[in-house]
Design a protein around this motif. Structure first.
Motif, PDB file in Angstrom:
ATOM      1  N   ASP A 144       0.836  -1.202   0.000  1.00 26.24           N
ATOM      2  CA  ASP A 144       0.000   0.000   0.000  1.00 26.24           C
ATOM      3  C   ASP A 144       0.873   1.254   0.000  1.00 26.24           C
ATOM      4  O   ASP A 144       0.593   2.219  -0.730  1.00 26.24           O
ATOM      5  CB  ASP A 144      -0.918   0.002   1.222  1.00 26.24           C
ATOM      6  N   LEU A 145       1.926   1.237   0.815  1.00 29.01           N
ATOM      7  CA  LEU A 145       2.799   2.402   0.907  1.00 29.01           C
ATOM      8  C   LEU A 145       3.570   2.602  -0.397  1.00 29.01           C
ATOM      9  O   LEU A 145       3.701   3.732  -0.895  1.00 29.01           O
ATOM     10  CB  LEU A 145       3.764   2.221   2.080  1.00 29.01           C
ATOM     11  N   PRO A 164       1.740  20.124  -0.273  1.00 32.81           N
ATOM     12  CA  PRO A 164       0.438  19.685   0.256  1.00 32.81           C
ATOM     13  C   PRO A 164      -0.644  19.580  -0.814  1.00 32.81           C
ATOM     14  O   PRO A 164      -1.513  18.700  -0.743  1.00 32.81           O
ATOM     15  CB  PRO A 164       0.095  20.761   1.295  1.00 32.81           C
ATOM     16  N   VAL A 165      -0.596  20.461  -1.804  1.00 33.28           N
ATOM     17  CA  VAL A 165      -1.585  20.420  -2.884  1.00 33.28           C
ATOM     18  C   VAL A 165      -1.376  19.170  -3.728  1.00 33.28           C
ATOM     19  O   VAL A 165      -2.332  18.471  -4.094  1.00 33.28           O
ATOM     20  CB  VAL A 165      -1.485  21.693  -3.753  1.00 33.28           C
ATOM     21  N   LEU A 166      -0.120  18.874  -4.033  1.00 31.85           N
ATOM     22  CA  LEU A 166       0.193  17.659  -4.784  1.00 31.85           C
ATOM     23  C   LEU A 166      -0.278  16.421  -4.027  1.00 31.85           C
ATOM     24  O   LEU A 166      -0.894  15.517  -4.607  1.00 31.85           O
ATOM     25  CB  LEU A 166       1.699  17.580  -5.027  1.00 31.85           C
ATOM     26  N   ALA A 167       0.005  16.387  -2.726  1.00 27.20           N
ATOM     27  CA  ALA A 167      -0.392  15.232  -1.914  1.00 27.20           C
ATOM     28  C   ALA A 167      -1.903  15.066  -1.906  1.00 27.20           C
ATOM     29  O   ALA A 167      -2.418  13.956  -2.076  1.00 27.20           O
ATOM     30  CB  ALA A 167       0.142  15.389  -0.490  1.00 27.20           C
ATOM     31  N   ALA A 168      -2.614  16.144  -1.723  1.00 24.46           N
ATOM     32  CA  ALA A 168      -4.080  16.062  -1.675  1.00 24.46           C
ATOM     33  C   ALA A 168      -4.651  15.593  -3.009  1.00 24.46           C
ATOM     34  O   ALA A 168      -5.606  14.813  -3.047  1.00 24.46           O
ATOM     35  CB  ALA A 168      -4.663  17.417  -1.299  1.00 24.46           C
ATOM     36  N   ARG A 169      -4.046  16.032  -4.104  1.00 22.55           N
ATOM     37  CA  ARG A 169      -4.555  15.655  -5.427  1.00 22.55           C
ATOM     38  C   ARG A 169      -4.316  14.180  -5.728  1.00 22.55           C
ATOM     39  O   ARG A 169      -5.165  13.506  -6.321  1.00 22.55           O
ATOM     40  CB  ARG A 169      -3.892  16.520  -6.511  1.00 22.55           C
ATOM     41  N   ASP A 174      -5.386  13.627   1.165  1.00 20.60           N
ATOM     42  CA  ASP A 174      -4.557  13.769   2.366  1.00 20.60           C
ATOM     43  C   ASP A 174      -3.410  14.736   2.087  1.00 20.60           C
ATOM     44  O   ASP A 174      -2.368  14.360   1.560  1.00 20.60           O
ATOM     45  CB  ASP A 174      -4.012  12.404   2.786  1.00 20.60           C
ATOM     46  N   SER A 175      -3.596  15.979   2.473  1.00 20.77           N
ATOM     47  CA  SER A 175      -2.588  17.003   2.185  1.00 20.77           C
ATOM     48  C   SER A 175      -1.330  16.841   3.016  1.00 20.77           C
ATOM     49  O   SER A 175      -0.304  17.471   2.735  1.00 20.77           O
ATOM     50  CB  SER A 175      -3.175  18.402   2.407  1.00 20.77           C
ATOM     51  N   HIS A 176      -1.372  16.020   4.057  1.00 23.18           N
ATOM     52  CA  HIS A 176      -0.200  15.817   4.916  1.00 23.18           C
ATOM     53  C   HIS A 176       0.548  14.525   4.607  1.00 23.18           C
ATOM     54  O   HIS A 176       1.523  14.192   5.279  1.00 23.18           O
ATOM     55  CB  HIS A 176      -0.622  15.805   6.387  1.00 23.18           C
ATOM     56  N   ALA A 177       0.108  13.789   3.576  1.00 22.80           N
ATOM     57  CA  ALA A 177       0.695  12.474   3.303  1.00 22.80           C
ATOM     58  C   ALA A 177       2.172  12.560   2.950  1.00 22.80           C
ATOM     59  O   ALA A 177       2.919  11.606   3.172  1.00 22.80           O
ATOM     60  CB  ALA A 177      -0.076  11.791   2.173  1.00 22.80           C
ATOM     61  N   LEU A 178       2.614  13.695   2.388  1.00 20.75           N
ATOM     62  CA  LEU A 178       4.012  13.856   1.988  1.00 20.75           C
ATOM     63  C   LEU A 178       4.753  14.835   2.883  1.00 20.75           C
ATOM     64  O   LEU A 178       5.813  15.351   2.508  1.00 20.75           O
ATOM     65  CB  LEU A 178       4.090  14.307   0.526  1.00 20.75           C
TER      66      LEU A 178
END
Length: 408
Positions: A144-145, A164-169, A174-178
């Motif tokens: 999964d990761l 954060p924008v890239l992560a959310a897209r 999840d804007s904090h995933a990265l």
């Protein structure tokens, strides 16, 4: 319950634990070594087995004899007794084999993933991950990761979005995933470090720089692309500027900001050639001037503006043809451009390299080599000859190709 309690004696617990452990190996068991037994345990074991003397503190007990003695006491086999006392018996050998199979399947999936096969240098990333074991404790969680990491890598270079924008897209909102310090961020950054042949940054500033190199939050003005002979249709500012420069025999430098909002713009529906080095553009302008056919330069590793322009041209019907240096870095750049834009190789086969190498018999070493997805024989040839050939050495051949497409 009565039968179980008759054998579930504290003094025999070391014996039952030893039997349970040996049966859980999944291998044939003929003898079990128990202990250490205290005096009460030795007496209990002697009574159970019908011995005429006390066994030692750490006796080795034949499993068949123990099984017979247990059956005499309670009418049940020793396996049933230890299960009732200590719980289920597992087959650790089978479990290890199953776990190994799942791990092998995970690494096989990652090795064959299209993001990795498109840019074989990422096999170094796969090797690092495999050497360090499962990323998140289990094959399923690790997959999964890694799936999330591959999703991000496939989308890079980014279009200048904040992280954060890239992560959310890309990652389910999840804007904090990265965020810095997350496992996913570290996975992607290590892949980028391998891709760009640089050390994994150990400070926040270095990590931000690596993200920026991959097009995350690029400066819209400093990220640009150089082109000549580009004559797009349309009355938007980018199309008009490009045509003016092409008619004058001048290069055009387009920024990421311009390419994001080009206005009315439709690229040429025909061949567009792409080179790694600006010097080839200089030579093309000297030869063709205002008749120069479309030629775009990546200037080494392409930034967001380069990829954005090439993708736009491809979407408008252009066929992209890429040429770069014949060295380790040049092959990795070529693989990246081909993977990200749909370009095809231009004079980048093994035969092209061997012919070009005769022009520089004492050329520099090509450095670290990784596979070329479009021609497996290419890197083998480079490893054999150990000679780098920069684009300028074959510029005359490239320009001869362009002559067939020059603007009339």
């Amino acid at each position: 319950m009565t039968d179980r309690h008759s054998l579930d004696l504290p003094e025999l617990r070391p014996l039952w634990s030893a039997v349970h452990d040996r049966l859980s190996t999944g291998r044939p068991v003929s003898r079990v070594r128990s202990g250490p037994l205290d005096e009460a345990g030795r007496e209990a074991l002697a009574d159970l087995l019908g011995l005429d003397r006390l066994p030692g503190a750490e006796p080795t007990v034949p499993l068949a004899g123990l099984d017979g003695a247990v059956r005499d006491v309670c009418g049940r086999p020793v396996r049933d007794v230890v299960v009732s006392i200590l719980g289920p018996i597992h087959d650790r050998a089978a479990e290890r084999e199953l776990a190994a199979g799942r791990r092998d399947a995970l690494w096989g999936w990652l090795t064959g993933h299209e993001v990795v096969t498109a840019q074989p240098v990422l096999m170094d990333w796969v090797g690092h991950l495999r050497a360090n074991g499962l990323v998140d404790g289990s094959p399923d969680r690790t997959r999964d990761l890694l799936t999330a990491a591959l999703t991000v890598l496939a989308a890079l270079p980014a279009g200048g979005e904040p992280l954060p924008v890239l992560a959310a897209r890309l990652l389910d909102g999840d804007s904090h995933a990265l965020d810095d310090g997350t496992r996913l961020s570290s996975l992607v950054l290590r892949a980028l470090a391998v891709l760009y042949d640089t050390d994994m940054p150990d400070a926040a500033e270095g990590r931000r720089a690596l993200w920026s190199r991959a097009g995350v939050a690029d400066d819209e003005l400093s990220a640009g692309v150089l082109a000549i002979g580009l004559r797009p249709q349309g009355e938007g500012p980018v199309a008009r500027i490009s045509r003016i420069c092409a008619r004058a025999g001048h290069p055009v430098s387009l920024t990421l900001a311009q390419l994001r909002t080009p206005g009315d713009f439709t690229g040429p529906a025909g061949p567009v050639h792409v080179t790694e080095n600006p010097s080839v553009l200089t030579l093309a302008l000297r030869r063709f001037g205002h008749r120069c056919p479309p030629l775009v330069c990546t200037s080494g590793w392409p930034n967001t503006a380069v990829i954005r322009l090439l993708r736009r041209l491809a979407d408008d019907g252009a066929s992209l043809h890429y040429h770069g240096d014949f060295d380790g870095e040049g092959i990795r750049i070529a693989a990246h451009v081909l993977a990200k834009t749909g370009a095809v190789p231009w004079r980048m086969a093994a035969a092209d390299y061997r012919a070009a190498a005769t022009r520089v018999p004492s050329g520099p070493d090509p450095g670290r080599l990784t596979a070329a997805p479009w021609d497996r024989a290419l890197v083998d040839s480079m490893a054999e000859l150990r000679t780098a050939v920069v684009e300028e050495v074959v510029a005359d051949l490239l320009l001869d190709d362009l002559a067939d497409n020059r603007h009339e």
